[in-house]
Design an enzyme around this catalytic site. Sequence first.
Site, PDB file in Angstrom:
ATOM      1  N   PRO A 189      16.209  -2.866  -0.457  1.00 32.78           N
ATOM      2  CA  PRO A 189      17.065  -2.858   0.732  1.00 32.78           C
ATOM      3  C   PRO A 189      16.407  -2.136   1.903  1.00 32.78           C
ATOM      4  O   PRO A 189      15.735  -1.117   1.717  1.00 32.78           O
ATOM      5  CB  PRO A 189      18.304  -2.085   0.267  1.00 32.78           C
ATOM      6  N   GLY A 190      16.557  -2.697   3.079  1.00 42.78           N
ATOM      7  CA  GLY A 190      16.070  -2.038   4.293  1.00 42.78           C
ATOM      8  C   GLY A 190      17.254  -1.750   5.193  1.00 42.78           C
ATOM      9  O   GLY A 190      17.790  -0.647   5.236  1.00 42.78           O
ATOM     10  N   CYS A 207      11.343  -7.144  33.099  1.00 38.58           N
ATOM     11  CA  CYS A 207      11.357  -8.366  33.916  1.00 38.58           C
ATOM     12  C   CYS A 207      11.426  -9.610  33.041  1.00 38.58           C
ATOM     13  O   CYS A 207      10.463 -10.373  32.939  1.00 38.58           O
ATOM     14  CB  CYS A 207      10.114  -8.417  34.786  1.00 38.58           C
TER      15      CYS A 207
HETATM   16  C1  LIG Z   1      12.242  -7.515   5.156  1.00 39.37           C
HETATM   17  C2  LIG Z   1      12.118  -7.426   3.703  1.00 39.37           C
HETATM   18  C3  LIG Z   1      13.010  -6.631   2.974  1.00 39.37           C
HETATM   19  C4  LIG Z   1      14.165  -5.884   3.589  1.00 39.37           C
HETATM   20  O1  LIG Z   1      15.117  -6.726   4.151  1.00 39.37           O
HETATM   21  P1  LIG Z   1      16.497  -6.107   4.675  1.00 39.37           P
HETATM   22  O2  LIG Z   1      17.221  -7.267   5.208  1.00 39.37           O
HETATM   23  O3  LIG Z   1      16.179  -5.100   5.714  1.00 39.37           O
HETATM   24  O4  LIG Z   1      17.175  -5.492   3.499  1.00 39.37           O
HETATM   25  C5  LIG Z   1      12.815  -6.529   1.609  1.00 39.37           C
HETATM   26  N1  LIG Z   1      11.794  -7.190   0.991  1.00 39.37           N
HETATM   27  C6  LIG Z   1      10.929  -7.971   1.666  1.00 39.37           C
HETATM   28  C7  LIG Z   1       9.842  -8.652   0.931  1.00 39.37           C
HETATM   29  C8  LIG Z   1      11.062  -8.117   3.039  1.00 39.37           C
HETATM   30  O5  LIG Z   1      10.210  -8.905   3.693  1.00 39.37           O
END
Ligand SMILES: *Cc1c(COP(=O)(O)O)cnc(C)c1O
Length: 425
Positions: free
Chosen positions: A286-287, A354
């Site tokens: 998760p990010g 711009c």
């Molecule tokens: C971007 C990405 C994530 C995280 O995605 P989120 O939507 O921020 O949770 C995890 N794994 C991979 C391989 C990604 O490219």
Amino acid sequence: MLRKTSSRPFHYPGPTSALRCGKVSLERLAREHGTPLYVYSADQIAERFALFESALAGREHLICYAVKANSALAILKLLASLGAGFDIVSGGELERVLKAAPEAAGRVVFSGVGKTAAEIDAALRANVLVFNVESEAELALLAGRARKIGKRARFSLRMNPDVFADTHPYISTGMREHKFGIDIRRAPEIYKRAAKNRWLEAHGASVHIGSQIRSSEPFGAAIERVSKLVSRLKREGIALKAIDAGGGLGIDYYDQAFDAAAKVNEYAQALEAALGDFDGQLLIEPGRFLVAQAGALVTRVLYVKKNGKKTFVVTDAAMNDLIRPALYQAHHEIVPVRSRSGKPRTVDVVGPVCETGDFFARDRKLRPLEAGDLLALLDAGAYGMAQSSNYNSRPRAAEVLVEGAKARLIRRRETTADQLAAELY
Ligand SMILES: *Cc1c(COP(=O)(O)O)cnc(C)c1O
């Protein structure tokens, strides 16, 4: 009015007080550090991390924070201290993890469609947990680099499960026409061939179907396909230790009362049901879900101007600071740091760059604003600072991390001298 809830660190303690992050006034932070300013709640990040930990408690797991969402060293260090692993997509992100939390190197998964030999070498030397390999050509390169360096490479194939995830087309990744992953139908043959190479160790199977996915169903569908494949490989003598479900769990950019705990539980249950009798380690990446709602971009109104029927609120933050509205037509709630009275008016909130695409909101109803007012763009903790640029030679914003009653500068405001330093003329 924003009240303090467990999923919202930004709140007004009373009708006449300034917006706070936890216990810290954003007015004070803007005075001390200037604007535009990113403010993050460490408590919120820790709370979100704990939601995943408890939802997955019944199974061996590792939560690998996707560094690209927000790669601030202080945030990496915080998450590492909670036991997080990391999902990286470049050599630069590897260096960030090694700098912030060298002890976490063994908890790193290396994803990305275009790893270079130099990046692979650095990750092999750092002894990362696993490479999520996205093509047969990459697997061949990985084997070659592993042999050269004399270290076996653990890999997972990143499969393209061909499931549809309902999100913005730019951040949907799990269908056959996307550039990501290996066609799941070809995977068995690739694992079998790799088993003959002593420099490769098949560690797991992975997927990542996209980002900002609000429903748990596509995650379940993808993992079901992966776990079927993993059982089949096991019967054929290839026992994988891990299944990586990727990241992508979405948040609610509109709903102030979004129930994060319920969302995480539903997600964990969908994965659990789809894993069937797989008894290895579950990895997730998760990010956004960990950091988005922990962050706000604080900006000052420079001008309020009218062009014909339209009113524009010009802020000192711009698309170079937060590109999501311009790039994905993304919605961010915008609230005044000090509550305003008066009848809401329809305005566009725009930056000084711009480009007509330099807007944060179009036709948004806000109470009357004046030059000098502070605004907070909420839910800006993910893909905000991380996607910032120097477009228009604008220096990057400063960042502050709030922990309890304490606020700490974690990145000073960039200067023009910083920007010019790399140039030769
Ligand atoms: C971007 C990405 C994530 C995280 O995605 P989120 O939507 O921020 O949770 C995890 N794994 C991979 C391989 C990604 O490219």
